[in-house]
Design an enzyme around this catalytic site. Structure first.
Site, PDB file in Angstrom:
ATOM      1  N   ARG A  34     -11.706  -4.390   6.596  1.00 48.05           N
ATOM      2  CA  ARG A  34     -10.644  -4.885   5.725  1.00 48.05           C
ATOM      3  C   ARG A  34     -10.657  -6.410   5.732  1.00 48.05           C
ATOM      4  NH1 ARG A  34      -5.260  -1.502   5.312  1.00 48.05           N
ATOM      5  NH2 ARG A  34      -5.832  -1.600   3.130  1.00 48.05           N
ATOM      6  N   GLN A  63     -13.395  -6.348  -0.383  1.00 48.51           N
ATOM      7  CA  GLN A  63     -12.454  -5.668  -1.267  1.00 48.51           C
ATOM      8  C   GLN A  63     -13.138  -4.971  -2.438  1.00 48.51           C
ATOM      9  OE1 GLN A  63      -9.497  -8.572  -2.383  1.00 48.51           O
ATOM     10  NE2 GLN A  63      -8.500  -8.526  -0.393  1.00 48.51           N
ATOM     11  N   ASP A  93     -14.455  -1.458  -1.335  1.00 50.62           N
ATOM     12  CA  ASP A  93     -13.502  -0.621  -0.602  1.00 50.62           C
ATOM     13  C   ASP A  93     -13.134   0.630  -1.398  1.00 50.62           C
ATOM     14  OD1 ASP A  93     -11.497   0.460   0.920  1.00 50.62           O
ATOM     15  OD2 ASP A  93     -10.216  -1.321   0.918  1.00 50.62           O
ATOM     16  N   SER A 137      -9.350   1.863  -1.137  1.00 54.46           N
ATOM     17  CA  SER A 137      -8.362   1.186  -1.974  1.00 54.46           C
ATOM     18  C   SER A 137      -8.475   1.597  -3.433  1.00 54.46           C
ATOM     19  CB  SER A 137      -8.519  -0.334  -1.847  1.00 54.46           C
ATOM     20  OG  SER A 137      -8.145  -0.768  -0.558  1.00 54.46           O
ATOM     21  N   TYR A 193      -4.090  -1.910   9.181  1.00 53.81           N
ATOM     22  CA  TYR A 193      -3.654  -0.521   9.172  1.00 53.81           C
ATOM     23  C   TYR A 193      -2.430  -0.358  10.071  1.00 53.81           C
ATOM     24  CZ  TYR A 193      -8.140   0.694   7.019  1.00 53.81           C
ATOM     25  OH  TYR A 193      -9.220   0.784   6.183  1.00 53.81           O
TER      26      TYR A 193
END
Length: 370
Positions: A119, A124, A127, A130, A224
């Site tokens: 993360r 990003q 991912d 997500s 998280y």
């Protein structure tokens, strides 16, 4: 370099690990792309669309592929056909199935579980959690509205006023934030809770009320949520129990990586809710945030419907597949050199964090590697 995209064999899986756009991008980099016939059907991507992008449509057989892209863990038959050293990447479901991981390692593939993507900012675009959770959060609210026998927005009519529905989102990750935004767009009165205090600002920025017990912040360094202490669990449960009694719709999204989903809504809480209320349990595949939820079933208990649809993102495969495919393409770009060859940079944080098997052995410390 030959990149292969097989048809998914997991029951109910409608997504595909490539899109015409990613096929074009791979070919531009000098790759040959083969797609199994019918692989994109569930995502409304025809063989003709893949062929028009430059892919070869084949009946199967990927033993000579250098890279295999997949949504879910591939079948044993596909694993056994891979050439040694082939790159396998996708949602490989690494948690809770050591035998499955051993089978991946035994194939000799260099395997990357995209669920383990660090993360960090540069990751990003790679991912998958997500991109898929965003759609799942949206779909959860749409499904709740479908099953709810009343309207979401307040309506004033000559015959009387229809009150706005009260929607409670439990877990303010990507799915939870999208659920908040969607419920707000539908006109509901929205509240949300999370064990990470830092999410309060995000909740309020979307126009929802933040519900938080007097507990220690349970955020990890990776962003998280970690498991609560017994004392903090009791405090959070008491707060939630008082709040759910007044709610019409609850969306639960809480997951702890590598562990069963935490129980957030007990049977007693369900029984305290009004008949006609709806619970959508996004964690049902990992045991559920409500012990009454069952995978791919709608359970009715004391007049409350508990919706346990597995793979909600897959119900929007027309959007979910291209997003997933782009995540994979962005990750593979880390390995494609200017001359079109592949090179794995072991020092790269994203590569190191997701690699679970190499040279016939498990190599990730989370899964028994030394």
């Amino acid at each position: 370099m030959k990149i292969a995209v097989p048809t998914e064999t997991h029951a109910g899986e409608s997504r595909v690990a490539a899109s015409p756009d990613t096929v074009k991008a791979f070919i531009k980099k000098g790759a040959e792309v083969v797609v199994q016939a019918g692989a994109g059907k569930g995502a409304s991507i025809s063989d003709d669309a893949f062929a028009a992008a430059g892919a070869k449509i084949v009946p199967g057989g990927f033993g000579d592929a250098d890279v295999v892209l997949t949504i879910r863990r591939p079948s044993g038959e596909l694993l056994s056909s891979l050439k040694r050293g082939a790159i396998l990447m996708g949602g490989l479901e690494p948690y809770g199935d050591k035998a499955g991981l051993d089978a991946i390692a035994a194939s000799g593939a260099t395997a990357f579980a995209m669920e383990l993507m660090p993360r960090i900012t540069r990751a990003q675009s790679m991912d998958i959690l997500s991109s898929q959770a965003n759609l799942a959060g949206y779909k959860a609210v749409i499904d709740a509205a479908f099953h709810f026998t009343r309207a979401f927005p307040m309506m004033m009519t000559a015959a009387g006023t229809v009150p706005a529905a009260k929607v409670f989102i439990m877990g303010v990750g990507v799915a939870g934030l999208q659920a908040i935004a969607t419920a707000r767009r539908l006109g509901a009165i929205v509240s949300a809770t999370d064990v990470r205090k830092a999410t309060e600002e995000q909740v309020k920025s979307l126009g929802a009320k933040f519900v938080f017990a007097d507990i220690a912040d349970a955020a990890t360094s990776g962003g998280y949520a970690k498991e609560l202490t017994a004392e903090d669990k009791a405090k959070q449960a008491a707060l939630v129990a008082a709040h759910v009694k007044t709610q019409d719709v609850i969306i639960t999204t809480a997951l702890i990586p590598g562990r069963p989903a935490p129980v957030l809504i007990t049977q007693e809480m369900v029984e305290s809710m009004k008949p006609g209320s709806i619970i959508v349990d996004l964690a049902v595949e990992r045991g559920g945030n409500c012990p009454l939820s069952k995978p791919d079933q709608i359970v009715e208990h004391n007049g409350v419907k508990i919706v346990g649809t597995v793979n909600l993102a897959g119900k929007l495969a027309g959007n979910a597949a291209p997003l997933f495919a782009k995540n994979l393409a962005n990750f593979l770009d880390l390995m494609i050199q200017k001359d079109g060859t592949l090179k794995i940079d072991d020092a790269d944080e994203c590569i190191k964090g997701t690699m679970i098997a190499r040279d016939g052995a498990l190599v990730h410390p989370m899964f028994g590697a030394k």
